[in-house]
Design a protein around this motif. Sequence first.
Motif, PDB file in Angstrom:
ATOM      1  N   LYS A 107      -2.615  -6.385 -24.067  1.00  0.00           N
ATOM      2  CA  LYS A 107      -3.187  -5.630 -25.041  1.00  0.00           C
ATOM      3  C   LYS A 107      -3.406  -6.049 -26.367  1.00  0.00           C
ATOM      4  O   LYS A 107      -4.139  -5.727 -27.273  1.00  0.00           O
ATOM      5  CB  LYS A 107      -2.176  -4.300 -25.217  1.00  0.00           C
ATOM      6  N   ALA A 122      -8.543   1.787 -32.939  1.00  0.00           N
ATOM      7  CA  ALA A 122      -7.234   1.980 -33.721  1.00  0.00           C
ATOM      8  C   ALA A 122      -6.801   1.069 -34.435  1.00  0.00           C
ATOM      9  O   ALA A 122      -6.552   0.003 -33.940  1.00  0.00           O
ATOM     10  CB  ALA A 122      -6.464   2.995 -32.931  1.00  0.00           C
ATOM     11  N   VAL A 147       1.822   5.647 -31.205  1.00  0.00           N
ATOM     12  CA  VAL A 147       1.484   5.047 -29.909  1.00  0.00           C
ATOM     13  C   VAL A 147       1.985   3.792 -29.891  1.00  0.00           C
ATOM     14  O   VAL A 147       1.800   2.917 -30.628  1.00  0.00           O
ATOM     15  CB  VAL A 147      -0.213   5.225 -29.861  1.00  0.00           C
ATOM     16  N   LYS A 149       2.506   0.495 -27.090  1.00  0.00           N
ATOM     17  CA  LYS A 149       1.647   0.001 -25.807  1.00  0.00           C
ATOM     18  C   LYS A 149       2.457  -1.465 -25.689  1.00  0.00           C
ATOM     19  O   LYS A 149       2.409  -2.361 -26.194  1.00  0.00           O
ATOM     20  CB  LYS A 149       0.310  -0.318 -25.978  1.00  0.00           C
ATOM     21  N   VAL A 159       2.109   2.796 -21.857  1.00  0.00           N
ATOM     22  CA  VAL A 159       1.754   3.444 -22.853  1.00  0.00           C
ATOM     23  C   VAL A 159       2.485   4.763 -23.154  1.00  0.00           C
ATOM     24  O   VAL A 159       2.613   5.338 -22.250  1.00  0.00           O
ATOM     25  CB  VAL A 159       0.153   3.835 -22.991  1.00  0.00           C
ATOM     26  N   ILE A 161       3.542   7.622 -25.775  1.00  0.00           N
ATOM     27  CA  ILE A 161       3.163   8.398 -27.194  1.00  0.00           C
ATOM     28  C   ILE A 161       4.205   9.332 -27.620  1.00  0.00           C
ATOM     29  O   ILE A 161       4.392  10.100 -26.633  1.00  0.00           O
ATOM     30  CB  ILE A 161       1.854   9.228 -26.857  1.00  0.00           C
ATOM     31  N   GLU A 191      -0.034   1.430 -32.411  1.00  0.00           N
ATOM     32  CA  GLU A 191      -1.164   1.855 -32.973  1.00  0.00           C
ATOM     33  C   GLU A 191      -1.471   3.148 -33.504  1.00  0.00           C
ATOM     34  O   GLU A 191      -0.476   4.205 -33.203  1.00  0.00           O
ATOM     35  CB  GLU A 191      -2.488   1.337 -32.173  1.00  0.00           C
ATOM     36  N   GLU A 192      -2.553   3.189 -34.479  1.00  0.00           N
ATOM     37  CA  GLU A 192      -2.923   4.781 -34.698  1.00  0.00           C
ATOM     38  C   GLU A 192      -3.322   5.704 -33.615  1.00  0.00           C
ATOM     39  O   GLU A 192      -4.089   5.167 -32.947  1.00  0.00           O
ATOM     40  CB  GLU A 192      -4.005   4.866 -36.054  1.00  0.00           C
ATOM     41  N   PHE A 193      -2.912   6.992 -33.745  1.00  0.00           N
ATOM     42  CA  PHE A 193      -3.382   7.976 -32.998  1.00  0.00           C
ATOM     43  C   PHE A 193      -4.445   8.415 -33.055  1.00  0.00           C
ATOM     44  O   PHE A 193      -4.930   8.448 -34.361  1.00  0.00           O
ATOM     45  CB  PHE A 193      -2.324   9.026 -33.094  1.00  0.00           C
ATOM     46  N   LEU A 194      -5.395   8.268 -32.221  1.00  0.00           N
ATOM     47  CA  LEU A 194      -6.818   8.886 -32.242  1.00  0.00           C
ATOM     48  C   LEU A 194      -6.916  10.185 -31.583  1.00  0.00           C
ATOM     49  O   LEU A 194      -6.559  10.139 -30.502  1.00  0.00           O
ATOM     50  CB  LEU A 194      -7.863   7.808 -31.556  1.00  0.00           C
ATOM     51  N   GLU A 198     -11.768  12.155 -24.458  1.00  0.00           N
ATOM     52  CA  GLU A 198     -11.725  10.934 -24.165  1.00  0.00           C
ATOM     53  C   GLU A 198     -12.615  10.634 -23.033  1.00  0.00           C
ATOM     54  O   GLU A 198     -13.036  11.591 -22.297  1.00  0.00           O
ATOM     55  CB  GLU A 198     -10.421  10.535 -23.364  1.00  0.00           C
ATOM     56  N   LYS A 220      -5.886  12.613 -16.399  1.00  0.00           N
ATOM     57  CA  LYS A 220      -4.888  11.615 -16.280  1.00  0.00           C
ATOM     58  C   LYS A 220      -3.714  12.440 -16.086  1.00  0.00           C
ATOM     59  O   LYS A 220      -2.630  11.799 -15.251  1.00  0.00           O
ATOM     60  CB  LYS A 220      -4.822  10.759 -17.300  1.00  0.00           C
ATOM     61  N   MET A 279     -12.615   6.801 -27.091  1.00  0.00           N
ATOM     62  CA  MET A 279     -12.222   8.016 -27.649  1.00  0.00           C
ATOM     63  C   MET A 279     -13.338   8.467 -28.520  1.00  0.00           C
ATOM     64  O   MET A 279     -13.769   7.682 -29.360  1.00  0.00           O
ATOM     65  CB  MET A 279     -10.887   7.857 -28.601  1.00  0.00           C
ATOM     66  N   ILE A 288     -10.224   2.680 -26.832  1.00  0.00           N
ATOM     67  CA  ILE A 288      -8.800   2.761 -26.549  1.00  0.00           C
ATOM     68  C   ILE A 288      -8.155   1.552 -25.792  1.00  0.00           C
ATOM     69  O   ILE A 288      -7.096   1.231 -25.947  1.00  0.00           O
ATOM     70  CB  ILE A 288      -8.496   4.031 -25.857  1.00  0.00           C
ATOM     71  N   GLU A 289      -9.171   1.306 -24.899  1.00  0.00           N
ATOM     72  CA  GLU A 289      -8.638   0.035 -23.960  1.00  0.00           C
ATOM     73  C   GLU A 289      -9.904  -0.581 -23.181  1.00  0.00           C
ATOM     74  O   GLU A 289     -10.659   0.067 -22.922  1.00  0.00           O
ATOM     75  CB  GLU A 289      -7.590   0.531 -23.005  1.00  0.00           C
TER      76      GLU A 289
HETATM   77  P1  AMP Z   1      -3.955   3.397 -21.612  1.00  0.00           P
HETATM   78  O1  AMP Z   1      -3.067   2.890 -20.452  1.00  0.00           O
HETATM   79  O2  AMP Z   1      -4.519   2.448 -22.615  1.00  0.00           O
HETATM   80  O3  AMP Z   1      -5.406   4.074 -20.759  1.00  0.00           O
HETATM   81  O4  AMP Z   1      -3.481   4.667 -22.491  1.00  0.00           O
HETATM   82  C1  AMP Z   1      -2.989   5.501 -21.964  1.00  0.00           C
HETATM   83  C2  AMP Z   1      -3.470   6.949 -22.374  1.00  0.00           C
HETATM   84  O5  AMP Z   1      -2.818   7.185 -23.513  1.00  0.00           O
HETATM   85  C3  AMP Z   1      -4.957   6.980 -22.677  1.00  0.00           C
HETATM   86  O6  AMP Z   1      -5.816   7.519 -21.721  1.00  0.00           O
HETATM   87  C4  AMP Z   1      -5.058   7.920 -24.077  1.00  0.00           C
HETATM   88  O7  AMP Z   1      -5.050   8.997 -23.365  1.00  0.00           O
HETATM   89  C5  AMP Z   1      -3.749   7.638 -24.620  1.00  0.00           C
HETATM   90  N1  AMP Z   1      -3.945   6.692 -25.787  1.00  0.00           N
HETATM   91  C6  AMP Z   1      -3.931   5.287 -25.764  1.00  0.00           C
HETATM   92  N2  AMP Z   1      -4.034   4.802 -26.936  1.00  0.00           N
HETATM   93  C7  AMP Z   1      -4.235   5.945 -27.771  1.00  0.00           C
HETATM   94  C8  AMP Z   1      -4.528   6.180 -29.040  1.00  0.00           C
HETATM   95  N3  AMP Z   1      -4.550   5.193 -30.166  1.00  0.00           N
HETATM   96  N4  AMP Z   1      -4.583   7.335 -29.596  1.00  0.00           N
HETATM   97  C9  AMP Z   1      -4.539   8.452 -28.852  1.00  0.00           C
HETATM   98  N5  AMP Z   1      -4.156   8.451 -27.508  1.00  0.00           N
HETATM   99  C10 AMP Z   1      -4.179   7.280 -27.088  1.00  0.00           C
END
Ligand code: AMP
Length: 423
Positions: A107, A122, A147, A149, A159, A161, A191-194, A198, A220, A279, A288-289
Amino acid sequence: MNILLIGSGGRESAFAWKIAQSPRLKNLYIAPGNAGTKSYGMNVAISETDFEAIKNFVLEKKIDLVLIGPEAPLVKGIHDYFLADEKLKTIPVIGPKKDGAQLEGSKDFSKQFMQRHQIPTARYQTFTKETLEKGFDFLESLKPPYVLKADGLAAGKGVVILTSLAEAKTELNEMLANAKFGNASAKVVIEEFLSGQELSVFVLTDGTSYKLLPAAKDYKRIGEGDTGPNTGGMGAISPVPFADVEFLKKVEERIIGPTLKGLKQEGILYKGFIFIGLMNVGGEPYVIEYNCRMGDPETEVVLPRIKSDILELLEGVGKGNLSSKHFETDERIVMTVMLVSGGYPGDYEKGKIIKGLDKVEGSIVFQAGTKEEGAQIVTNGGRIMAISSYGATLEEVRKKCLKNAEVITYDEKFYRKDIGLDL
Ligand code: AMP
Ligand code: GLY
């Protein structure tokens, strides 16, 4: 063509289904596959990260192309392994080398990459055990939710939150000082929450040109109304109504273009799928990723919406002439509903006898965690199968999926009935 497909989930069932439709296919092998992939090709009992066994098989069966489903073999360097071997180096591997797979494998790497190439994402900072105190300070500078990670691969659990600052600090300490995710949390991205909607966007690239595949939305959480713990994905839908032409144009201009250009600039030759988790924040796309593979269960809705011959496209990726290949999508809606084991994503039992597969009508079943036991098919994982259906309206596709979800039976079956209801 002789094809070897690596993996064993619903995603691989969907790939096998699509590949089996190609007039160019001679033999399809799936390693290790599941009880469902057997109807499209031959399962081979080789683990997805046993490179030596894969090599021997590829040479023995005169394989022309290897398609990698999951991230683990890519992050471990299967493509590099092929390139370094005299006998394998001319056989195309679909999936990036270790360097490109870092987009998913780290990440911290992917955030730095986005920063270097001005790709919207973010705001963030990365911390280690040595900079734990600075991590606490950074958390204090942010607004909740927080958030966190884990940098490395953590089986989709990395991840976290959290809504309270105290919890976020405890979690950061757990990840960094107490190695909550082992080596994967030796570094942590905060990181900042967005806040927004999605969606997932998929790109197939030969390193120069690309095809934008249908976008999809994944569900999810385990519970209806998006409640409860995160899973690998409980269902998906494509197309995504809010990913209209205007939005996708922004995604191509601000994200896909700079991503491919950035990879090239950094000397990373990327051949394969890029899965971009986005997002939609008030109409503006943020990353986001990245993942270095297709999504699961997104593949179970994306591939049914591709009309073109998948082997033509994959061959184009291998040869570097993807731009000359025909690409056409199906306008219909496709939805998938995932049937899972009771208890998933926590502990669950395996070995439950599955019945009703022969009674499914009007949907395609992509098996995932299944295996054969004598004459029976039994559950063998958390996610058991994806039920995908075509239709003209969301209501029609949901009805078909849910009807067939009822027809299949096994002890402690669970699935979400609200896929697509929010759209
Ligand atoms: P990831 O494993 O990176 O897909 O993250 C898992 C889930 O966390 C994502 O599908 C998003 O729903 C949530 N997420 C990750 N990063 C953020 C972010 N910066 N702001 C809001 N939600 C996030
Ligand atoms: N469905 C999300 C993923 O494949 O990572």
